[in-house]
Design an enzyme around this catalytic site. Sequence first.
Site, PDB file in Angstrom:
ATOM      1  N   GLU A  43       0.833  -1.201   0.000  1.00  0.00           N
ATOM      2  CA  GLU A  43       0.000   0.000   0.000  1.00  0.00           C
ATOM      3  C   GLU A  43       0.875   1.262   0.000  1.00  0.00           C
ATOM      4  OE1 GLU A  43      -3.492   1.915   2.924  1.00  0.00           O
ATOM      5  OE2 GLU A  43      -2.031   0.470   3.729  1.00  0.00           O
ATOM      6  N   LYS A 110      -9.611   2.607  -2.005  1.00  0.00           N
ATOM      7  CA  LYS A 110      -9.800   2.004  -0.689  1.00  0.00           C
ATOM      8  C   LYS A 110     -11.149   2.398  -0.101  1.00  0.00           C
ATOM      9  CE  LYS A 110      -7.296   1.579   3.748  1.00  0.00           C
ATOM     10  NZ  LYS A 110      -6.093   2.071   4.478  1.00  0.00           N
ATOM     11  N   CYS A 144      -5.500  -2.917   2.933  1.00  0.00           N
ATOM     12  CA  CYS A 144      -5.248  -2.797   4.372  1.00  0.00           C
ATOM     13  C   CYS A 144      -6.505  -2.925   5.245  1.00  0.00           C
ATOM     14  CB  CYS A 144      -4.498  -1.488   4.644  1.00  0.00           C
ATOM     15  SG  CYS A 144      -3.527  -1.500   6.186  1.00  0.00           S
TER      16      CYS A 144
END
Length: 271
Positions: A43, A110, A144
Site C-alpha cells: 500500500e 480504498k 489494508c
Amino acid sequence: MQDLRITVIQTSLFWEDRKRNVEHFSALLNQVNAPTDLIVLPEMFTTGFTMKASELAEYQDGEGLRKMKEWASTKNAVITGSIITGDNEGRYFNRLYWVRPDGTYETYDKRHLFRMANEHASYSGGEKRLVVSLNGWRICPLICYDLRFPVWCRNRRLDGANESAYDVMVCIANWPERRSFAWKSLLIARSIENQAYVIGVNRIGMDGNDINYSGDSIALDPQGRSLTAIPSGKEAVATVILSASELEEYRKAFPVHLDADAVSVITQQTV
C-alpha cells in the site's frame, strides 16, 4: 484455468520520498527473473502511509503510474499497488492500480479508511469493489483496513451460477507490527470463510511517525494454510504458484459457498 504465479515484494519504504521509492522498487524488480503473472507491491508504495494527501498526490498519468506501466511491460506481468491520487474536484484517494503489460489498467479506491490515523479526514473512500480477470482467474484486490470488514470481503456466488465471485483475494497494506496478530488472523479467516487463495503483502521498517512494520506477508490456500516462508521483518521478493486444480477440487468436495447468505450491500465492478 492454468496455475497462477504471483510475486510479492515485502520491503521498507522511504518516508514521503517518491523518487527514492521508485528507484528502490526498480532495483527490487530486477530480482524477478523467472516468469510471473502478477507482481504485488505494498500500500502507498511511493510514499508510505502518510496523510499529506494534497502535497504528495499524483494526477492523471503521474510518475508512479508511469513506472508501473514500464515495470509491467518489462516484466510482462500485471503490477498492482496503491498510490495517493487526486482528482480535479479536490478529492484524494488511496488508489490501487491494476496495470497490465499493454499499459491498460483498472483502479480500486480504498473503501474503508483508517480513522485512527485520520485517513478518513484526508481521503475519500471508494464505492465499488473490483474483481479483475487474469489468465482465467478472478482476483479481488483490497487495501489494508478493508481486511477487517468481512461483508465487503465476502465471496458471493455469481448471479445464476454456482461459481464464486473471485478465486484470489489480494490485500496490500501498511499494517503496524503492534497489530500483527490481527493481520495474520484476519487473512486466515478471510481465506477459510471465502474458500479462496489469499495474498497479503505488507511493508517492513519504520515510518515517519515512528511506527514499525513487521511485514508478515503471506500466501494462503483456500483452507487458510500457508504456502510461503517469507521471514517477518526481512526484505523479500518471493514467488508462489497457486494451483487451479486444487482450488477446483476443494470447492467441489466442500461446497460451503452454496450455503452462503446473500449479501446485497456490495457494489462490484468486474472486468
